[in-house]
Motif scaffolding. Structure first.
Motif: not given
Length: 228
Positions: A34-39, A53-57, A69-79
């Motif tokens: 699930n995703r929101t509309d673009a800002p 990106w919205l839940p469920p994650y 690692g401690d940091f992984i790039r996710g979808p969009g701006y999500a990390q």
């Protein structure tokens, strides 16, 4: 690269470790996604970012390196950040990350087989760097824009090449990690954030001073600086 003026305090572009590095990992989201509309910019109404990106994650991870690692790039701006990262960030009062929602890791597929050694999967949280008030300086930068900026608020326009940039003095709101106006797709951090990561030994993050950051896929070279 030398600028006629430099931002103070210092800022850095945050990127993940290089492809093929020890912590190289890909993220695959699992349906339903699930995703929101673009800002939209409150002043001009133009789209100023990607959908959130919205839940469920729920994710599957593909490990190309040796460990997560401690940091992984996710979808969009999500990390995705580890529990160690999350706890230390909150304990030290750093600012600029939004969310901190638990992530369910359904599977980890390792490209590099380790005989008899299981993969340690930390608990991850999904966060997003905030859209800050700091703005890319429209004069003292080495950015080639596709067209002139038409909105003083979002400063959003296409970017053809980046060969270093600085932030306009007086626009930074004090966040330790954020996306600046005029360059929403880039994650910028404070010197305090960089020191925090190094002090805690957090992994899979690379820091480049903003004035040295290069993204120039067509080899256009830096935009000329104004003549004094």
């Amino acid at each position: 690269m030398d600028f006629e003026a430099s931002a103070s305090p210092r800022f850095f572009v945050l990127t993940k470790g290089a492809l093929g590095s020890r912590y190289d990992t890909d993220v695959e989201t699992v349906d339903p996604v699930n995703r929101t509309d673009a800002p939209l910019c409150p002043q001009c109404g133009d789209i100023i970012g990607m959908r959130t990106w919205l839940p469920p994650y729920r994710v599957k991870l593909e490990l190309h390196g040796e460990e997560l690692g401690d940091f992984i790039r996710g979808p969009g701006y999500a990390q995705l950040i580890s529990e160690q990262f999350t706890e230390a960030f909150r304990a030290e009062g750093l600012t600029g990350l939004e969310g901190f929602h638990p992530v369910e890791v359904l599977r980890v597929r390792a490209r590099k087989k380790k005989a008899g050694k299981p993969i340690t999967v930390p608990r991850y949280y999904v966060v997003s760097p905030c859209f800050g008030r700091a703005a890319v300086d429209l004069v003292l930068n080495r950015v080639r824009f596709s067209k002139p900026h038409s909105c003083s608020e979002c400063r959003s326009t296409g970017i053809d090449a980046i060969n270093g940039f600085i932030l306009e003095p007086g626009t930074w709101g004090g966040e330790d990690i954020f996306r600046p106006r005029g360059m929403q797709g880039v994650i910028v951090v404070s010197e305090r954030f960089k020191d925090f990561v190094n002090r805690h030994g957090l992994t899979n993050m690379v820091f480049t001073p903003t004035e040295q950051y290069v993204w120039d896929p067509s080899n256009l070279g830096p935009a000329p600086l104004p003549i004094a």
